[in-house]
Design a protein around this motif. Structure first.
Motif, PDB file in Angstrom:
ATOM      1  N   HIS A 228     -47.653   6.453  63.127  1.00 21.33           N
ATOM      2  CA  HIS A 228     -47.750   7.473  61.720  1.00 21.33           C
ATOM      3  C   HIS A 228     -49.369   7.533  61.587  1.00 21.33           C
ATOM      4  O   HIS A 228     -50.341   6.991  62.152  1.00 21.33           O
ATOM      5  CB  HIS A 228     -47.452   6.823  60.539  1.00 21.33           C
ATOM      6  N   ASP A 229     -49.868   8.689  60.483  1.00 18.87           N
ATOM      7  CA  ASP A 229     -51.221   8.720  60.189  1.00 18.87           C
ATOM      8  C   ASP A 229     -51.617   8.259  58.954  1.00 18.87           C
ATOM      9  O   ASP A 229     -52.596   8.602  58.195  1.00 18.87           O
ATOM     10  CB  ASP A 229     -51.730  10.313  60.371  1.00 18.87           C
TER      11      ASP A 229
ATOM     12  N   GLN B 290     -49.481   8.361  56.515  1.00 16.00           N
ATOM     13  CA  GLN B 290     -48.436   9.132  55.655  1.00 16.00           C
ATOM     14  C   GLN B 290     -47.123   8.307  55.761  1.00 16.00           C
ATOM     15  O   GLN B 290     -46.307   8.861  56.454  1.00 16.00           O
ATOM     16  CB  GLN B 290     -48.127  10.561  55.686  1.00 16.00           C
TER      17      GLN B 290
ATOM     18  N   GLY C  12     -43.503  13.491  56.500  1.00 18.06           N
ATOM     19  CA  GLY C  12     -44.259  12.567  56.918  1.00 18.06           C
ATOM     20  C   GLY C  12     -44.149  12.145  58.544  1.00 18.06           C
ATOM     21  O   GLY C  12     -44.073  12.854  59.125  1.00 18.06           O
ATOM     22  N   CYS C  13     -43.996  10.842  58.630  1.00 16.42           N
ATOM     23  CA  CYS C  13     -43.566  10.197  59.966  1.00 16.42           C
ATOM     24  C   CYS C  13     -41.922  10.172  60.221  1.00 16.42           C
ATOM     25  O   CYS C  13     -41.506   9.906  61.297  1.00 16.42           O
ATOM     26  CB  CYS C  13     -44.289   8.881  60.385  1.00 16.42           C
TER      27      CYS C  13
ATOM     28  N   GLU D 221     -41.145  19.057  57.659  1.00 18.08           N
ATOM     29  CA  GLU D 221     -42.378  18.575  57.377  1.00 18.08           C
ATOM     30  C   GLU D 221     -43.553  19.875  58.061  1.00 18.08           C
ATOM     31  O   GLU D 221     -43.045  20.521  59.010  1.00 18.08           O
ATOM     32  CB  GLU D 221     -42.758  17.374  58.254  1.00 18.08           C
TER      33      GLU D 221
ATOM     34  N   ARG E 227     -47.717  15.302  62.502  1.00 17.79           N
ATOM     35  CA  ARG E 227     -46.430  14.414  61.981  1.00 17.79           C
ATOM     36  C   ARG E 227     -45.039  15.178  62.706  1.00 17.79           C
ATOM     37  O   ARG E 227     -44.403  13.878  62.551  1.00 17.79           O
ATOM     38  CB  ARG E 227     -46.530  14.472  60.574  1.00 17.79           C
TER      39      ARG E 227
ATOM     40  N   TYR F 247     -45.059  12.927  65.369  1.00 14.47           N
ATOM     41  CA  TYR F 247     -44.728  11.700  65.127  1.00 14.47           C
ATOM     42  C   TYR F 247     -43.054  11.330  64.855  1.00 14.47           C
ATOM     43  O   TYR F 247     -42.322  10.422  65.303  1.00 14.47           O
ATOM     44  CB  TYR F 247     -45.493  11.071  63.858  1.00 14.47           C
TER      45      TYR F 247
END
Length: 408
Positions: A230-231, A233, A261-262, A282, A287, A290
């Motif tokens: 993830h980043d 989020q 998000g992820c 998303e 993401r 991800y």
């Protein structure tokens, strides 16, 4: 009224001679025989009845069968037709009142008989026409897996997944052509698997043994945060566990994960039961990757991923039983669209961390009611040479249940 015109007969490697008297009579009385090349080859060479061989996609063959309604049709299937078999597909298209089903022992039953395993105490999964990553969610220390292979290469693929996951010492048993004269059993470990001469018709038994120190993922919601790419989020695991409990997944239900998000919420929703489905929506391209990577790594590769910004990206999606909104609650018309498509009895859950988000949720609350919960988590972290409590951003959670005509 149409009587029973379609017979689905399970057949083993021992062929026609292994059929019961009732099953054999259904085969003999049929005007049309349906099956794969291997099944049709079991018939006498002088059998001149009309044959239908499975086509790709299989829906074409199913359509041809339904067009023969009223004629005596017999489908030959491997083992138990209702265990990951063609019987499941056909009973969705044709009324059961028109079908006779005679099963043979399934590959799972035969494998348990060979291994001395209890069928009620093993994890069963089919990789026929399904992504191999499905087995990821079934792997845990001490698990016994029975896997229907897609072909001769499947044992090698399964061994690679186990080894990469940290289960290289797991015992692999490949059972070929069970019930026939060419039956063979091949044994190895996942890490040392090097067999290339494997029959296309095989099942795989795995006795899962975890390497020392390997990360073992629980089956309940709230996986460790480091289980995900993830980043930032990411719904943290304490909040994720509470959110999944609020969403309350039931086998067979569908979730919309809006602003995914992820993908952690939709992934853990699907991990609660193999029949749970989810759609992750998303807009961020990074993401989205991800989500795909996390879904495969955590055993739910069938997670549907929709690229786009809500609410525009929600058009024409299957009707959900539950909706989770983890981002973008302030988007225009998001609530109205989500609430209108939600099934009666469905749950709409939203998490926010901003005042503006709370204001939006309160407007939703004024329309349909519901309940608010404030989730505040503190974790112990070093402060110099001591430990102190550091609070995470509080999360405001709102849930509403679409339970009556009044709030629809």
């Amino acid at each position: 009224m149409v009587g029973k015109w379609l017979a689905i007969v399970g057949i083993g490697e021992d062929g026609l001679q292994g059929l019961s008297a009732i099953a054999r009579s259904l085969v003999d009385q049929a005007e049309i025989i349906v099956g794969g090349d291997r099944h049709l080859a079991m018939l006498p060479s002088n059998d001149e009845r009309h044959k239908i061989t499975w086509a790709s996609p299989i829906s074409n063959s199913v359509a041809e069968i339904t067009q023969r309604r009223g004629q005596a049709v017999c489908v030959l299937a491997s083992g138990d037709p209702m265990c990951y078999g063609i019987g499941v597909t056909l009973t969705k298209q044709i009324p059961l009142s028109e079908i006779t089903i005679i099963p043979a022992p399934s590959a799972f039953s035969l494998a348990c008989a060979r291994l001395g395993w209890s069928l009620t105490e093993v994890e069963t999964v089919s990789l026929c026409g399904r992504p191999p990553a499905l087995i990821q969610s079934y792997i845990y220390p001490g698990a016994r897996l029975l896997i229907l292979s897609a072909g001769k290469d499947t044992p090698g693929i399964v061994s690679k997944i186990l080894t990469q996951r940290g289960y290289g010492d797991s015992k692999i048993t490949v059972l070929e052509r069970m019930g026939g004269t060419q039956e063979r059993i091949v044994e190895s470990t996942a890490a040392s698997w090097n067999q290339t001469d494997i029959a296309a018709l095989n099942a795989i038994a795995v006795d899962c043994v975890a390497d020392f120190g390997v990360l073992c993922l629980p089956r309940i919601p709230g996986l460790p945060d480091n289980a995900y790419h993830h980043d930032g989020q990411l719904t943290k695991h304490e909040v994720r566990a509470i959110t999944l409990a609020t969403l309350a997944p039931i086998p067979g239900e569908l979730l919309w994960d809006v602003g995914a998000g992820c993908g952690s919420i939709s992934i853990e929703w699907m991990r609660t039961h193999p029949r749970c489905g989810a759609i992750a929506i998303e807009q961020n391209s990074t993401r989205l990757q991800y989500i795909a990577d996390n879904a495969a790594a955590l055993g739910v590769p069938n997670l549907q991923i929709v690229a786009g910004k809500a609410p525009n990206s929600l058009q024409d999606l299957p009707q959900p039983d539950a909706i989770f909104i983890g981002g973008g609650v302030t988007a225009d018309n998001l609530f109205d669209i989500c609430w209108s498509v939600l099934k009666p009895g469905g749950r709409l859950v939203a998490n926010v961390v901003t005042i503006e988000g709370e204001q939006t949720l309160f407007k939703w609350y004024e329309k349909v009611g519901g309940n608010f919960t404030r989730i505040a988590i503190q974790r112990a972290e070093p402060i110099g040479k001591f430990l102190g409590w550091r609070g995470m951003a509080p999360v405001t959670q709102w849930i509403a249940i679409k339970s009556s005509a009044i709030n629809q």
